[in-house]
Design a protein around this motif. Structure first.
Motif, PDB file in Angstrom:
ATOM      1  N   LEU A 222       0.836  -1.204   0.000  1.00 11.18           N
ATOM      2  CA  LEU A 222       0.000   0.000   0.000  1.00 11.18           C
ATOM      3  C   LEU A 222       0.870   1.252   0.000  1.00 11.18           C
ATOM      4  CD1 LEU A 222      -2.576   1.675   0.332  1.00 11.18           C
ATOM      5  CD2 LEU A 222      -2.529   1.127   2.770  1.00 11.18           C
ATOM      6  N   LEU A 223       1.872   1.290   0.843  1.00 15.86           N
ATOM      7  CA  LEU A 223       2.771   2.447   0.906  1.00 15.86           C
ATOM      8  C   LEU A 223       3.544   2.603  -0.410  1.00 15.86           C
ATOM      9  CD1 LEU A 223       4.152   2.049   4.538  1.00 15.86           C
ATOM     10  CD2 LEU A 223       2.424   3.674   3.728  1.00 15.86           C
ATOM     11  N   PHE A 224       3.997   1.480  -0.967  1.00 20.29           N
ATOM     12  CA  PHE A 224       4.691   1.535  -2.259  1.00 20.29           C
ATOM     13  C   PHE A 224       3.781   2.096  -3.346  1.00 20.29           C
ATOM     14  CE2 PHE A 224       5.291  -0.501  -6.403  1.00 20.29           C
ATOM     15  CZ  PHE A 224       6.561  -0.030  -6.735  1.00 20.29           C
ATOM     16  N   THR A 225       2.520   1.670  -3.352  1.00 20.65           N
ATOM     17  CA  THR A 225       1.576   2.122  -4.366  1.00 20.65           C
ATOM     18  C   THR A 225       1.361   3.627  -4.298  1.00 20.65           C
ATOM     19  OG1 THR A 225       0.442  -0.020  -4.377  1.00 20.65           O
ATOM     20  CG2 THR A 225      -0.775   1.878  -5.221  1.00 20.65           C
ATOM     21  N   ILE A 226       1.176   4.149  -3.089  1.00 19.91           N
ATOM     22  CA  ILE A 226       0.982   5.593  -2.927  1.00 19.91           C
ATOM     23  C   ILE A 226       2.191   6.357  -3.443  1.00 19.91           C
ATOM     24  CG2 ILE A 226       0.707   7.436  -1.222  1.00 19.91           C
ATOM     25  CD1 ILE A 226      -0.843   5.386   0.498  1.00 19.91           C
ATOM     26  N   TRP A 227       3.391   5.899  -3.047  1.00 21.93           N
ATOM     27  CA  TRP A 227       4.618   6.544  -3.529  1.00 21.93           C
ATOM     28  C   TRP A 227       4.743   6.409  -5.039  1.00 21.93           C
ATOM     29  CZ3 TRP A 227       8.692   4.112  -6.044  1.00 21.93           C
ATOM     30  CH2 TRP A 227       9.812   4.910  -6.276  1.00 21.93           C
ATOM     31  N   ASN A 228       4.451   5.222  -5.553  1.00 21.50           N
ATOM     32  CA  ASN A 228       4.628   4.934  -6.975  1.00 21.50           C
ATOM     33  C   ASN A 228       3.760   5.839  -7.847  1.00 21.50           C
ATOM     34  OD1 ASN A 228       5.957   3.415  -8.965  1.00 21.50           O
ATOM     35  ND2 ASN A 228       4.287   1.942  -9.094  1.00 21.50           N
TER      36      ASN A 228
ATOM     37  N   MET B  53      -5.895  -3.562 -15.046  1.00 19.82           N
ATOM     38  CA  MET B  53      -4.755  -3.230 -15.891  1.00 19.82           C
ATOM     39  C   MET B  53      -3.914  -2.142 -15.244  1.00 19.82           C
ATOM     40  SD  MET B  53      -4.774  -2.322 -19.945  1.00 19.82           S
ATOM     41  CE  MET B  53      -6.329  -1.473 -19.753  1.00 19.82           C
ATOM     42  N   SER B  54      -4.578  -1.105 -14.749  1.00 21.22           N
ATOM     43  CA  SER B  54      -3.875  -0.031 -14.049  1.00 21.22           C
ATOM     44  C   SER B  54      -3.379  -0.494 -12.686  1.00 21.22           C
ATOM     45  CB  SER B  54      -4.805   1.177 -13.883  1.00 21.22           C
ATOM     46  OG  SER B  54      -5.239   1.657 -15.133  1.00 21.22           O
ATOM     47  N   PHE B  55      -4.151  -1.370 -12.047  1.00 23.11           N
ATOM     48  CA  PHE B  55      -3.756  -1.869 -10.726  1.00 23.11           C
ATOM     49  C   PHE B  55      -2.424  -2.607 -10.790  1.00 23.11           C
ATOM     50  CE2 PHE B  55      -3.489  -5.138  -7.494  1.00 23.11           C
ATOM     51  CZ  PHE B  55      -3.845  -4.470  -6.344  1.00 23.11           C
ATOM     52  N   VAL B  56      -2.281  -3.499 -11.743  1.00 23.49           N
ATOM     53  CA  VAL B  56      -1.061  -4.302 -11.842  1.00 23.49           C
ATOM     54  C   VAL B  56       0.164  -3.420 -12.015  1.00 23.49           C
ATOM     55  CG1 VAL B  56       0.143  -5.975 -13.301  1.00 23.49           C
ATOM     56  CG2 VAL B  56      -2.242  -6.369 -12.662  1.00 23.49           C
ATOM     57  N   ILE B  57       0.049  -2.377 -12.827  1.00 23.77           N
ATOM     58  CA  ILE B  57       1.192  -1.479 -13.053  1.00 23.77           C
ATOM     59  C   ILE B  57       1.523  -0.702 -11.790  1.00 23.77           C
ATOM     60  CG2 ILE B  57       1.952   0.558 -14.318  1.00 23.77           C
ATOM     61  CD1 ILE B  57       0.292  -0.534 -16.688  1.00 23.77           C
TER      62      ILE B  57
ATOM     63  N   LEU C 266       5.087  -2.223 -10.768  1.00 21.22           N
ATOM     64  CA  LEU C 266       6.139  -1.632 -11.600  1.00 21.22           C
ATOM     65  C   LEU C 266       6.591  -0.288 -11.036  1.00 21.22           C
ATOM     66  CD1 LEU C 266       7.765  -1.699 -14.305  1.00 21.22           C
ATOM     67  CD2 LEU C 266       5.876  -0.370 -15.284  1.00 21.22           C
ATOM     68  N   PRO C 267       7.869  -0.119 -10.716  1.00 24.39           N
ATOM     69  CA  PRO C 267       8.353   1.213 -10.314  1.00 24.39           C
ATOM     70  C   PRO C 267       8.249   2.175 -11.496  1.00 24.39           C
ATOM     71  CG  PRO C 267       9.930  -0.522  -9.723  1.00 24.39           C
ATOM     72  CD  PRO C 267       8.926  -1.131 -10.660  1.00 24.39           C
ATOM     73  N   ILE C 268       7.233   3.021 -11.472  1.00 19.81           N
ATOM     74  CA  ILE C 268       6.902   3.835 -12.640  1.00 19.81           C
ATOM     75  C   ILE C 268       8.059   4.743 -13.049  1.00 19.81           C
ATOM     76  CG2 ILE C 268       5.399   5.705 -13.436  1.00 19.81           C
ATOM     77  CD1 ILE C 268       3.144   4.331 -11.793  1.00 19.81           C
TER      78      ILE C 268
ATOM     79  N   PHE D  69      13.181  -4.275 -19.282  1.00 20.04           N
ATOM     80  CA  PHE D  69      12.349  -4.911 -18.263  1.00 20.04           C
ATOM     81  C   PHE D  69      11.374  -3.912 -17.650  1.00 20.04           C
ATOM     82  CE2 PHE D  69      11.575  -6.050 -13.808  1.00 20.04           C
ATOM     83  CZ  PHE D  69      11.033  -7.312 -13.961  1.00 20.04           C
ATOM     84  N   PHE D  70      11.820  -2.668 -17.497  1.00 18.14           N
ATOM     85  CA  PHE D  70      10.972  -1.638 -16.901  1.00 18.14           C
ATOM     86  C   PHE D  70      10.215  -0.903 -18.000  1.00 18.14           C
ATOM     87  CE2 PHE D  70      14.472  -2.102 -13.824  1.00 18.14           C
ATOM     88  CZ  PHE D  70      13.736  -2.414 -12.689  1.00 18.14           C
ATOM     89  N   VAL D  71       9.093  -1.454 -18.379  1.00 23.42           N
ATOM     90  CA  VAL D  71       8.316  -0.836 -19.451  1.00 23.42           C
ATOM     91  C   VAL D  71       6.839  -1.145 -19.256  1.00 23.42           C
ATOM     92  CG1 VAL D  71       8.534  -2.804 -21.029  1.00 23.42           C
ATOM     93  CG2 VAL D  71       8.167  -0.521 -21.964  1.00 23.42           C
ATOM     94  N   ALA D  72       6.011  -0.144 -19.513  1.00 28.24           N
ATOM     95  CA  ALA D  72       4.556  -0.316 -19.512  1.00 28.24           C
ATOM     96  C   ALA D  72       3.977   0.773 -20.407  1.00 28.24           C
ATOM     97  CB  ALA D  72       3.981  -0.212 -18.102  1.00 28.24           C
TER      98      ALA D  72
END
Length: 401
Positions: free
Chosen positions: A16-22, A203-207, A211-213, A223-226
Motif C-alpha cells: 500500500l505504501l509503495f503504491t501511494i509513492w509509486n 490493468m492499471s492496478f497491476v502497473i 512496476l516502479p513507474i 524490463f521496466f516498461v509499460a
C-alpha cells in the motif's frame, strides 16, 4: 494460520505504501519532463537530425505537425466519436493531420469515416492491403499508416479512445520537453457491464502495484516498461531507428515490444498520466473483456508457465486467502484470526480504491478486489491453456497463435 495472516497483512501494508509513492512518481501529460529525469540527454546526432528536419522543410511551417493515426477494424460503434473528439481539440500551437486505416472492416466503419471526412478535410482514409504472412493485423495497419505521415510527432490511438479539448496541446507540451522517444499513457477507462467493472481497472492496478513507474523513464532496461497502444506517441526518428512495427510484426502485444525496441536504441520511454485528456471504453460486454485480456495476459507474461503460476499464486495469497481465512475464522469463532483477516482484506481494498480513484474510477470499486483477483487468475489460466494447446486467441475475427 494466524502467523501467515500477520505476515500477509504486513506485506499488504508495505505494498500500500509503495503504491501511494509509486503513483506520485508518474509524470503528468501537459507538464515538462525536463526536470523529472536525467535519463535522456539529446546527443549531437539528435541535434543534427533536428537541423536536417528543418532544412528539408519539415519544420519550415510556423507550427509543428502532429500526425494522429487510427487503425480501425469493425469500429462502426466507435470511429465517428473518436474522430470528432480529435477534430474538436484545440490546435493553437500545432497543425494536425488525421490518418485512418480501414483494416478490412466488415461493418459500416468506412461509411462512418466518410461522413466525418465530408465535414473536415484534415481526415484521410486509407484501405489496408491484404495481411502478409508473419504480420499481426494491428501492426500491419500501423505500419501502412506511417508511410503517409508527415508529422514531427506521431500519435497512435485506438478507435475507442476519446480526447478532451486540450488533449493534443497537452501531448505536444510533453513531447517537446522529451525531444525524442516514446510517450504512452492509459486512458481513463469507462466501464458499463459487471465484468468490465471487475476486470478493466486491474490493468492499471497491476502497473501501480508492481512496476516502479519512475524506472520506465530512468532505466535503459527493457524490463521496466509499460505502455498501451490505445494512446502511444512516438517521434518519427525514434520509430525508424527502433525498426518500427516492421521489427515487431509477429508480436501480439505490439505496443510493449515497440517500447522495448525504443529503449534498446537509447531513446526515452515515458509512462504518463493522461487521465485528464483522454478516455476509452475498450470493451462492451463480458465476452469481449474476457477475450481481450485472454489475448494479452499470458503473452504479456512472456509465455512463461512459471511466471503465470507465480503471479496466480501471489494474487491468491494476497487477496483470496484472507477471504477464505475470514470465513474459516468466523466458523471457529477465532477472534484474533477474524481481526487479522479483516485487516488484510481492508488493506487490499483500500489499495485498489486509491489506484481506482487515481485513474478516474469511483472509490467504492475497491470492494471488488478479491473478485477481481480471482477473475484475473482465471483469465491467466485460460490464456495459458489457449497458448499451450495451440488454439490461440480470437479477436475481431482473426486468430492469433
Amino acid at each position: 494460520m494466524l502467523l501467515i495472516m500477520q505476515v500477509l497483512t504486513v506485506w499488504l501494508a508495505i505494498q500500500l505504501l509503495f503504491t501511494i509513492w509509486n503513483l506520485s512518481r508518474m509524470p503528468k501529460l501537459g507538464k515538462s519532463l525536463s526536470s523529472q529525469s536525467t535519463y535522456y540527454q539529446p546527443s549531437a546526432d539528435s541535434h543534427d537530425q533536428a537541423v536536417a528536419d528543418h532544412t528539408s522543410g519539415k519544420d519550415q511551417r510556423s507550427k509543428p505537425i502532429l500526425s494522429i493515426m487510427i487503425p480501425a477494424r469493425n469500429e462502426e460503434i466507435n470511429i465517428r466519436q473518436c474522430l470528432e473528439s480529435v477534430l474538436n481539440c484545440r490546435t493553437d500551437s500545432i497543425d494536425i493531420e488525421v490518418l485512418v486505416m480501414n483494416d478490412h472492416s466488415e461493418d459500416r466503419t468506412v461509411a462512418e469515416i466518410q461522413q466525418v471526412m465530408q465535414q473536415d478535410d484534415r481526415v484521410r482514409l486509407f484501405h489496408s492491403d491484404p495481411l502478409p504472412d508473419g504480420w499481426m493485423g494491428k501492426s500491419y495497419a500501423c505500419h501502412q499508416l506511417v508511410q503517409h505521415a508527415q508529422g514531427n510527432w506521431w500519435l497512435f490511438i485506438d478507435a475507442d479512445v476519446r480526447l478532451e479539448v486540450e488533449g493534443l496541446e497537452a501531448a505536444m507540451v510533453t513531447a517537446r520537453s522529451q525531444g525524442k522517444g516514446l510517450i504512452s499513457g492509459f486512458p481513463r477507462m469507462e466501464t458499463g457491464t459487471w465484468l468490465e467493472k471487475i476486470l478493466v481497472p486491474m490493468m492499471s492496478f497491476v502497473i501501480a502495484y508492481h512496476l516502479p513507474i519512475m524506472m520506465v523513464r530512468r532505466s535503459r532496461s527493457p524490463f521496466f516498461v509499460a505502455v498501451t497502444g490505445a494512446w502511444l506517441m512516438i517521434h518519427p526518428d525514434s520509430y525508424a531507428r527502433s525498426g518500427g512495427h516492421e521489427g515487431i510484426s509477429t508480436q501480439i502485444v505490439e505496443d510493449m515490444e515497440l517500447a522495448r525496441a525504443v529503449k534498446r536504441i537509447g531513446d526515452p520511454v515515458t509512462l504518463a498520466n493522461v487521465q485528464h485528456y483522454t478516455s476509452a471504453r475498450m470493451y462492451r460486454n463480458a465476452g469481449q473483456v474476457w477475450e481481450g485480456y485472454k489475448k494479452n495476459i499470458f503473452v504479456g507474461a512472456g509465455r512463461s508457465p512459471l511466471l503465470a503460476i507465480g503471479i496466480s499464486i501471489y494474487y491468491a495469497l494476497l487477496f483470496i486467502l484472507p477471504v477464505i481465512t475470514l470465513i474459516y475464522s468466523l466458523c471457529t469463532l477465532d477472534t484474533m484470526l477474524i481481526g487479522w483477516s479483516l485487516l488484510s482484506i481492508l488493506i487490499g481494498m483500500i489499495t485498489k480504491s486509491i489506484i481506482d480513484v487515481y485513474h478516474g474510477k469511483p472509490i467504492w470499486m475497491g470492494i471488488y478486489m478479491p473478485v477481481s483477483a480471482a477473475c484475473l487468475i482465471g483469465i491467466m489460466m485460460d490464456s495459458w491453456r489457449a497458448g499451450a494447446n495451440g488454439t490461440g486467441y480470437n479477436w475481431k475475427g482473426r486468430n492469433y497463435g
